[in-house]
Every structure is written in C-alpha cells, then in structure tokens.
Write an enzyme that holds these catalytic residues in place. Structure first.
Site, PDB file in Angstrom:
ATOM      1  N   SER A  46       0.837  -1.199   0.000  1.00  0.00           N
ATOM      2  CA  SER A  46       0.000   0.000   0.000  1.00  0.00           C
ATOM      3  C   SER A  46       0.877   1.256   0.000  1.00  0.00           C
ATOM      4  O   SER A  46       1.667   1.456  -0.905  1.00  0.00           O
ATOM      5  CB  SER A  46      -0.960  -0.036   1.194  1.00  0.00           C
ATOM      6  OG  SER A  46      -1.959   0.939   1.064  1.00  0.00           O
ATOM      7  N   ASP A  51       0.113  -4.063  -4.143  1.00  0.00           N
ATOM      8  CA  ASP A  51      -1.051  -3.195  -4.324  1.00  0.00           C
ATOM      9  C   ASP A  51      -0.761  -1.780  -3.817  1.00  0.00           C
ATOM     10  O   ASP A  51      -1.345  -1.318  -2.834  1.00  0.00           O
ATOM     11  CB  ASP A  51      -2.275  -3.764  -3.605  1.00  0.00           C
ATOM     12  CG  ASP A  51      -3.572  -3.354  -4.298  1.00  0.00           C
ATOM     13  OD1 ASP A  51      -3.533  -3.088  -5.507  1.00  0.00           O
ATOM     14  OD2 ASP A  51      -4.622  -3.299  -3.631  1.00  0.00           O
ATOM     15  N   HIS A  60      -7.390  -5.815  -0.953  1.00  0.00           N
ATOM     16  CA  HIS A  60      -6.152  -5.037  -0.852  1.00  0.00           C
ATOM     17  C   HIS A  60      -5.006  -5.925  -0.367  1.00  0.00           C
ATOM     18  O   HIS A  60      -3.901  -5.901  -0.924  1.00  0.00           O
ATOM     19  CB  HIS A  60      -6.382  -3.872   0.103  1.00  0.00           C
ATOM     20  CG  HIS A  60      -5.407  -2.744  -0.050  1.00  0.00           C
ATOM     21  ND1 HIS A  60      -4.787  -2.423  -1.237  1.00  0.00           N
ATOM     22  CD2 HIS A  60      -4.943  -1.835   0.865  1.00  0.00           C
ATOM     23  CE1 HIS A  60      -3.993  -1.373  -1.065  1.00  0.00           C
ATOM     24  NE2 HIS A  60      -4.061  -1.012   0.204  1.00  0.00           N
TER      25      HIS A  60
END
EC number: 3.1.1.3
Length: 497
Positions: A178, A202, A284
């Site tokens: 992230s 991601d 995610h």
C-alpha cells in the site's frame, strides 16, 4: 482493537478535500517556517540524537524470529555496534518489509506471515521491518506526506550500509504494501546507488494515481520493479490500489478487480459474522498473500500472461509465452524490463495455493439459428490424463460469431494433465439450441436448417502453463441433445516456456 477500515471508503473523498484545503490555506497564510513539513523537522531533530533509537519515529527492526513480540533489535545509521548486536550479516541478501497506512497504530496481521515466509525461504538473509507506525497512524493525507520522510530515512540507512565492505545494494529487496510501496519508491529515488529490486504489493492509489514518477513508485526506483495490483476497482470515484502500471512488470490477478473469496457471497457471510473490517481489506491484502504463496508453494507457482487489457485476457486471447509474454508471479518472477506494455494477467483460486491452470478454447461456429433473444450459457468439462474437471463456464462477452473462430478463457483449480476429451454443454430457459456434428466424411453434406441449430467443425484447446495444444473432434452426437462430447484427433504439440 483495530479501527474499522470500512470508514476509509466513506471518508477518503472528505480527507482528500481537507488535504487540499489545508494545503491552500498554508500556502496563502503561512510563512516559510510554517510551510516546512512538521514531520520532517521532527525526524531531523531526532536524527541528531541517534542513541535514542526507541524514540525515533522510523525504526528498522531486524527480525530474528517470526514473532513480532520477540523482535526488539533495532539498527540505525551511524551505530556500527547495533549491526553486531542484531546479528546483521552485511554480505547476505537483505529484505526490507514496509507496512502501509494504519488506523489503529498496530502492525497488520499479514506482516508476521510474510516475515516468516521470507525467513523460511531465505534462511541466511536479513529480514528488516520498517516500522513507521507513528507516522502512519495519521489522517491519510498526512500519512501520504510522511511517506517521503520514511523513504529518506531508509535511503540514508542504505547509504550508510553501502559504506560497509561487503554490503551491496544489488542484494537489497524492498517489499512495500500500500503506502509502503511508495516509500520503497522514494527510497530508491533518494539512495545514492541502485537498489536491486522493489516489489510493490497493491500500491496505494489515492493521491498517487496519475502522479509524476518522482512522486510515486516507478520503474526508475530500482534495477527491477514488479507490482501486484489486487484492488483497482473504484469506490466513490477512488481506487484503493493504484490502477496505472508503475513497474517493469505490473500483474493484475483476476483483472485487479474482484478477488475470489472477496465477492458478494463472501460479503454476506462476513457481514453475518460482524467482520466488516476483514471484508474491506480482503482484496487489498490479497497482494500480500499472493506473494507469500510464491514463497511457500515453490511447486505450485502461478503464471501470468501479458495482455493489453483485462477484457482481452478474459476472452482467452493472451495465453502466449512467446517472447517472454508469460511469467511466474511474486518472489520467483523472471526479471524483464518491458519498454512498452508491462501489464500481465492471471486467474487465481480463493486461497492458498492460488495457482490455477489456464486454457484457451477456440471454437469455430459455421452457423446457428437462434430461437430467442437470449444467448445460451455454455460450459465445458475436461477429461485429462491426471483427472477430470468440474463443468467450467464459458464467458460469452458478445454474441457467438457466425463463421468465425470464437475464443474463450477457462481455468481449472486442479491439474487434469493432457486433455483427452471434452464435453461441451449449453442451456437456456428462453430458447432451444440443438447441436450439429458429423464425422469428417459427412461434414460437406448439406445441413437441414429446420433441425440443426449449431454447427461446429472442431475445437482447439491450448494450455497456458504448458503451451501444449490439442485439436478435438466429435466422439458421438445426438440431434436433440444439448451436450456434445469430443475426443482428441491429433497429437498435442508443445512450445517450451
């Protein structure tokens, strides 16, 4: 107790607006001193007292055991004795694991799993966790600004380590999740040398989508940058994971959209258990679990295939391995630096091992007569040397093309081996479809249009993983049936990966 990440979906537009308003206000009414990033000044002040390692807002924790509770060994630039205290091997491969934004100020549960998998796979390597929880537990917009601070801190540590005799940046692998992926990008941008590899799990989308390469993860940040995109679906106009390609290779499992195990059926089950937080992060975090899978299941490596977009991949057009168009994903990926399209796609299972087996079906339809407005639903069953598959649905994006080779993508969760025969099935509640098939000697005979609704000459099957091809023809047929069984009529041919 962890705060519910579901609020992120509702608050992100507001947070972004507040961030823009605050930026405009500071620029208009504050002096140069006020405009200076408070986080930068705090970290700079703490760097003047490196002995107070526990007070630093960015900590580099050398993990000697998988258990986070037992990890209490920090290294910091300029403190040589800490390398010995933490048994840091300067000549070994070194992983830096970088977490993302946090609402609860605690490590996310996936971190233990990833660290343990790295230690099991590379037993002699250093595994360092970049702890920036103090800077990550902020409003999202503030945490985004802090990523640059953390990147500079990590780059400074690497510059210091590079001064050691046996330390080489080519042995460094940054793994960022992230916001942590963009921290890895900043680190590569600020470091004096070239980092060996960055893996973005991601990478965060808000405030990074469409940004200049110097302000996000990009291929220039390391010798090789690979990225897994698992949450690129927009919610309220915002994608949690970045949609654009940002690496040398960008892999979009299941199109980077809905991940198996994170769909509507799973949503209802999760809601019933009251675990909405786990639901929201399912897609995610899938990027992390795919990477872990590549570490622990060495004999079940997932393959991805180069394609211009998800739509073409779903049609089965992109299952070629020619000219490096296919690759394993995760830790074992083959380093390639594509100058043009870097996007690759694959299908996965809902859990580990995530590997599936992709197949391309080519069906040439010579004629059919539709008795209604609704297209039928097709499915195919494989019978192979190692087993049989369940009925596999064929996704028909458009109408069946007449006198045209229709291409489909199907996948099995188990290896059925070489395809020996298949069963093609179709059904519809609003119309009737009949099949027409005959032996090759009867193929040129004139069909009876009043009774024969679907005419197929043969079906070609290609395996994505092995690149083997097979041509199948009829075994038997029944005029009024909605089922067609076919057998291989030619030996398969293969192309090495």
């Amino acid at each position: 107790m962890r705060a519910c990440p579901f609020l992120l979906l509702l608050l992100l537009p507001l947070l972004l607006s507040l961030g823009r308003i605050a930026a405009v206000r500071d620029a208009a009414g504050a002096g140069p001193e006020r405009r200076q990033d408070d986080s930068v000044s705090q970290v700079q002040k703490l760097r003047e007292e490196p002995s107070k390692v526990r007070d630093l807002q960015v900590k580099f924790i050398v993990r000697t055991t998988p258990d986070l509770d037992d990890a209490d060994c920090y290294i910091t630039a300029g403190q040589d004795h800490l390398l010995d205290d933490c048994n840091f091997n300067v000549s070994a491969k070194t992983f830096f694991v970088i977490h993302g934004w946090t609402m609860g100020g605690m490590y996310e549960r996936w971190l233990d799993t990833l660290v343990s998998a790295l230690q099991e796979r590379e037993k002699e390597a250093n595994v360092v966790v970049v702890n920036w929880l103090a800077l990550a537990q902020q409003l999202y917009t503030i945490a985004v600004n802090n990523t640059r601070v953390v990147g500079k801190e990590l780059a400074g540590l690497l510059d210091w380590l590079e001064e050691k005799k046996d330390f080489q940046l080519k042995n460094v692998h940054l793994i960022g999740y992230s916001l942590g992926a963009h921290i890895a990008g900043y680190t590569g941008n600020y470091a004096r040398g070239i980092i060996g590899r960055i893996t973005g799990l991601d990478p965060a989308g808000p405030m990074f989508e469409g940004a200049d390469p110097s302000r996000r993860l990009s291929p220039d940040d390391a010798d090789f940058v690979d990225v897994l995109h698992t949450y690129t679906r927009e919610t309220l106009g915002i994608s949690i994971g970045i949609q654009m390609p940002v690496g040398h290779i960008d892999i979009y499992p299941n199109g980077g959209d809905i991940q198996p195990g994170c769909g509507l059926t799973d949503i209802l089950g999760t809601l019933a258990l009251g675990e909405i937080g786990d639901l929201v992060i399912c897609e995610h975090e899938r990027s992390v679990h795919l990477f872990v899978d590549s570490l622990v299941n060495k004999d079940k490596q997932s393959f991805a295939f180069q394609c211009t977009d998800s739509g073409r991949f779903k049609k089965g057009i992109c299952l070629s391995c020619r000219k490096n168009r296919c690759n394993s994903i995760g830790y074992n990926i083959k380093k390639m630096r594509n100058k043009r399209n870097s996007k690759m796609y694959l299908k996965t299972r809902a859990g580990m091992p995530f590997k599936v087996f992709h197949y391309q079906l080519k069906i040439h339809v010579f004629s059919y007569k539709s008795l209604g407005e609704t297209e039928p639903s097709f499915s195919v069953t494989f019978y192979g040397t190692s087993g049989d598959s369940e009925p596999l649905p064929l996704e028909v994006s458009d109408q069946i093309g007449l006198n045209y080779t229709n291409t489909f993508l199907v996948y099995t969760e188990e290896d059925v081996g070489d395809i020996l025969r298949i069963k093609l099935t179709w059904e519809s509640t609003t119309q009737s479809w009949y099949n027409f098939w005959s032996q090759m000697k009867n193929y040129w005979s004139k069909p009876d249009p009043s009774s024969k609704e679907l005419q197929i000459r043969r079906i070609r099957v290609k395996s994505g993983e092995t690149q083997k091809k097979a041509m199948l023809a009829v075994e038997f047929w029944e005029l009024k049936s909605t089922c067609l069984k076919m057998v291989k009529v030619e030996k398969h041919c293969s192309r090495p990966l």
